[in-house]
Design an enzyme around this catalytic site. Structure first.
Site, PDB file in Angstrom:
ATOM      1  N   LYS A  35       0.847  -1.199   0.000  1.00  0.00           N
ATOM      2  CA  LYS A  35       0.000   0.000   0.000  1.00  0.00           C
ATOM      3  C   LYS A  35       0.887   1.257   0.000  1.00  0.00           C
ATOM      4  O   LYS A  35       2.088   1.183   0.248  1.00  0.00           O
ATOM      5  CB  LYS A  35      -0.910  -0.019   1.223  1.00  0.00           C
ATOM      6  CG  LYS A  35      -0.168   0.029   2.556  1.00  0.00           C
ATOM      7  CD  LYS A  35      -1.100  -0.302   3.725  1.00  0.00           C
ATOM      8  CE  LYS A  35      -0.321  -0.288   5.038  1.00  0.00           C
ATOM      9  NZ  LYS A  35      -1.098  -0.819   6.147  1.00  0.00           N
ATOM     10  N   ARG A 130     -10.494  -0.320  15.169  1.00  0.00           N
ATOM     11  CA  ARG A 130     -10.416   0.480  13.953  1.00  0.00           C
ATOM     12  C   ARG A 130     -11.373  -0.164  12.951  1.00  0.00           C
ATOM     13  O   ARG A 130     -12.477   0.302  12.785  1.00  0.00           O
ATOM     14  CB  ARG A 130      -8.956   0.510  13.471  1.00  0.00           C
ATOM     15  CG  ARG A 130      -8.653   1.618  12.528  1.00  0.00           C
ATOM     16  CD  ARG A 130      -7.167   1.705  12.197  1.00  0.00           C
ATOM     17  NE  ARG A 130      -6.649   0.487  11.573  1.00  0.00           N
ATOM     18  CZ  ARG A 130      -5.431   0.366  11.056  1.00  0.00           C
ATOM     19  NH1 ARG A 130      -4.591   1.400  11.103  1.00  0.00           N
ATOM     20  NH2 ARG A 130      -5.034  -0.760  10.505  1.00  0.00           N
ATOM     21  N   TYR A 255      17.351  29.825   6.534  1.00  0.00           N
ATOM     22  CA  TYR A 255      16.175  30.593   6.944  1.00  0.00           C
ATOM     23  C   TYR A 255      16.138  30.813   8.454  1.00  0.00           C
ATOM     24  O   TYR A 255      16.454  29.913   9.226  1.00  0.00           O
ATOM     25  CB  TYR A 255      14.896  29.856   6.534  1.00  0.00           C
ATOM     26  CG  TYR A 255      14.612  29.962   5.050  1.00  0.00           C
ATOM     27  CD1 TYR A 255      14.348  31.196   4.464  1.00  0.00           C
ATOM     28  CD2 TYR A 255      14.608  28.823   4.260  1.00  0.00           C
ATOM     29  CE1 TYR A 255      14.088  31.286   3.098  1.00  0.00           C
ATOM     30  CE2 TYR A 255      14.341  28.902   2.904  1.00  0.00           C
ATOM     31  CZ  TYR A 255      14.082  30.145   2.335  1.00  0.00           C
ATOM     32  OH  TYR A 255      13.826  30.229   0.999  1.00  0.00           O
ATOM     33  N   MET A 303      12.968  24.054   1.181  1.00  0.00           N
ATOM     34  CA  MET A 303      12.086  23.281   0.307  1.00  0.00           C
ATOM     35  C   MET A 303      12.883  22.296  -0.557  1.00  0.00           C
ATOM     36  O   MET A 303      12.468  21.154  -0.751  1.00  0.00           O
ATOM     37  CB  MET A 303      11.282  24.222  -0.597  1.00  0.00           C
ATOM     38  CG  MET A 303      10.245  23.498  -1.447  1.00  0.00           C
ATOM     39  SD  MET A 303       9.339  24.597  -2.538  1.00  0.00           S
ATOM     40  CE  MET A 303       8.302  25.488  -1.386  1.00  0.00           C
TER      41      MET A 303
HETATM   42  C1  PLP Z   1      -0.282  -1.840   6.787  1.00  0.00           C
HETATM   43  C2  PLP Z   1      -0.776  -3.123   7.271  1.00  0.00           C
HETATM   44  C3  PLP Z   1       0.095  -4.195   7.503  1.00  0.00           C
HETATM   45  C4  PLP Z   1       1.607  -4.051   7.429  1.00  0.00           C
HETATM   46  O1  PLP Z   1       2.068  -3.411   8.584  1.00  0.00           O
HETATM   47  P1  PLP Z   1       3.621  -3.202   8.886  1.00  0.00           P
HETATM   48  O2  PLP Z   1       3.639  -2.651  10.264  1.00  0.00           O
HETATM   49  O3  PLP Z   1       4.117  -2.215   7.882  1.00  0.00           O
HETATM   50  O4  PLP Z   1       4.284  -4.510   8.748  1.00  0.00           O
HETATM   51  C5  PLP Z   1      -0.455  -5.410   7.855  1.00  0.00           C
HETATM   52  N1  PLP Z   1      -1.799  -5.559   7.995  1.00  0.00           N
HETATM   53  C6  PLP Z   1      -2.658  -4.549   7.799  1.00  0.00           C
HETATM   54  C7  PLP Z   1      -4.110  -4.777   7.988  1.00  0.00           C
HETATM   55  C8  PLP Z   1      -2.191  -3.305   7.450  1.00  0.00           C
HETATM   56  O5  PLP Z   1      -3.035  -2.294   7.291  1.00  0.00           O
END
Ligand code: PLP
Length: 358
Positions: A35, A130, A255, A303
């Site tokens: 992701k 969640r 800056y 930046m």
């Molecule tokens: C993002 C995610 C993972 C991976 O988590 P890491 O801490 O990056 O290993 C696994 N399961 C779910 C449901 C996630 O959202």
């Protein structure tokens, strides 16, 4: 073309980290989590390098479609599932595995006219609060999935840990107990561990592990370095010296004149600023590598560039290479200097930084 700043992606490191995770869970299968543009590493290139993973997982349906359009044929898990009939149709079209975490998603499945049986991952909320069905509602949800007009190809059970990065954590123990109580006597495959779960406790694996951050060579723990876990950084944010100059004692750099030379010294200006994903709120001790050696930041992150104190070093001139994080300087160190976690820095590398896969 050589650019002033680039994210070099080491695909061999990626595969080596995958092997480390597999060796922690030799009997489990692997859902590699890609992701958020593969945690900033580049979705397609990363997915191609992960052809040994049993499945890939994304957070949003658009990421899954991009993978299919690039010709990726592995199973793809939508970690959030689908939210509309149109998404349901698209998911069926692309044969995505669906996480099912609420009643509305079961209705979408019940009303679907598609003929392609999908893999469904019933998500149980064991305490993260969640996504997922409460433990006491999960039996009824499972029954509804088993009675769908179109029988799923397979149903699997999953949960997600809230504090697996804490050593010997009471909440993790409670979540594991809860999940084992709910899944006891149900002969379906399970999935529990994210990176911290996999590396932290052999009780937190399940039949399918779901590593993200560890695949990319960063530690999920504050108390253990990536190297101590056998992980190799995948992304190296490489930069280049754009200028060098002398400053006299008392002169300021950058800056807000936020840094002042305590002695006569030399400054190098390196490509890479907050528009390249560098955190602006770095602690004073923050350092990068210039020609392989540490140099402390002098003044605020701009930046497009940063300044570092190179003292009397003679090996640094315009064109000298540097590393903002990655090989030789774990991203976790810079994350700690910014009061955040490696995840946020890696995901935050924007599109203007070219990814170079090697
Ligand atoms: C993002 C995610 C993972 C991976 O988590 P890491 O801490 O990056 O290993 C696994 N399961 C779910 C449901 C996630 O959202």
């Amino acid at each position: 073309m050589s650019r002033l700043i680039r994210a070099v992606i080491d695909t061999q490191a990626l595969r080596s980290n995958l092997q480390v995770l597999k060796s922690r869970a030799p009997k489990a299968r692997v859902v590699a989590v890609v992701k958020a543009n593969a945690y900033g590493h580049g979705l397609i290139g990363t997915a191609r390098a992960l052809h040994d993973a049993d499945a890939l997982a994304v957070a949003r349906i658009g990421e899954g479609i991009a993978l299919r359009e690039a010709g990726i044929t592995q199973p793809i898990v939508l970690l959030g599932g689908v939210f509309t009939p149109e998404e349901m149709q698209e998911a069926a079209h692309h044969a995505f595995d669906l996480v099912v975490h609420n009643e509305r998603q079961i209705e979408l499945l019940e009303n679907s006219r598609d003929r392609a049986p999908l893999v469904l991952w019933l998500k149980i909320d064991t305490g993260m609060h969640r996504l997922g069905f409460a433990p006491e509602a999960s039996g009824a949800a499972l029954l509804r999935l088993r009675q769908l007009p179109l029988a799923p190809r397979e149903i699997r059970l999953m949960t997600h840990l809230a504090s697996a990065e804490e050593p010997d954590d009471a909440m993790t123990r409670a979540q594991l107990e809860c999940f084992s109580a709910v899944t006891r006597g149900v002969s379906l495959a399970t999935s529990i561990g994210n990176s911290a779960g996999i590396l932290g406790s052999s009780a937190a694996l399940g039949n399918w592990i779901r590593p993200g951050i560890a695949l990319y060579g960063a530690s999920p723990f504050a108390h253990a370095s990536a190297a101590s876990l056998g992980l190799v950084p995948v992304m190296t944010l490489e930069t280049t010296v754009m200028a060098t100059h002398r400053v006299a004692r008392g002169q300021s750099v950058g800056y807000g004149a936020a840094w002042r030379a305590e002695r006569d010294t030399r400054i190098a200006i390196l490509a890479g600023g907050y528009a390249d994903g560098l955190p602006r709120n770095l602690a004073k001790a923050a350092a990068v590598l210039v020609n392989g050696e540490r140099a402390r930041l002098a003044g605020r992150v701009s930046m497009d560039m940063i300044a570092v104190d190179i003292a009397e070093r003679t090996d640094v001139q315009v064109g000298t290479p540097g590393v903002i994080w990655g090989a030789g300087l774990p991203v976790g160190e810079m994350a700690a200097q910014a009061g955040t976690i490696s995840y946020e820095l890696l995901c935050g590398v924007p599109a203007r930084v070219a990814r170079e896969f090697r």
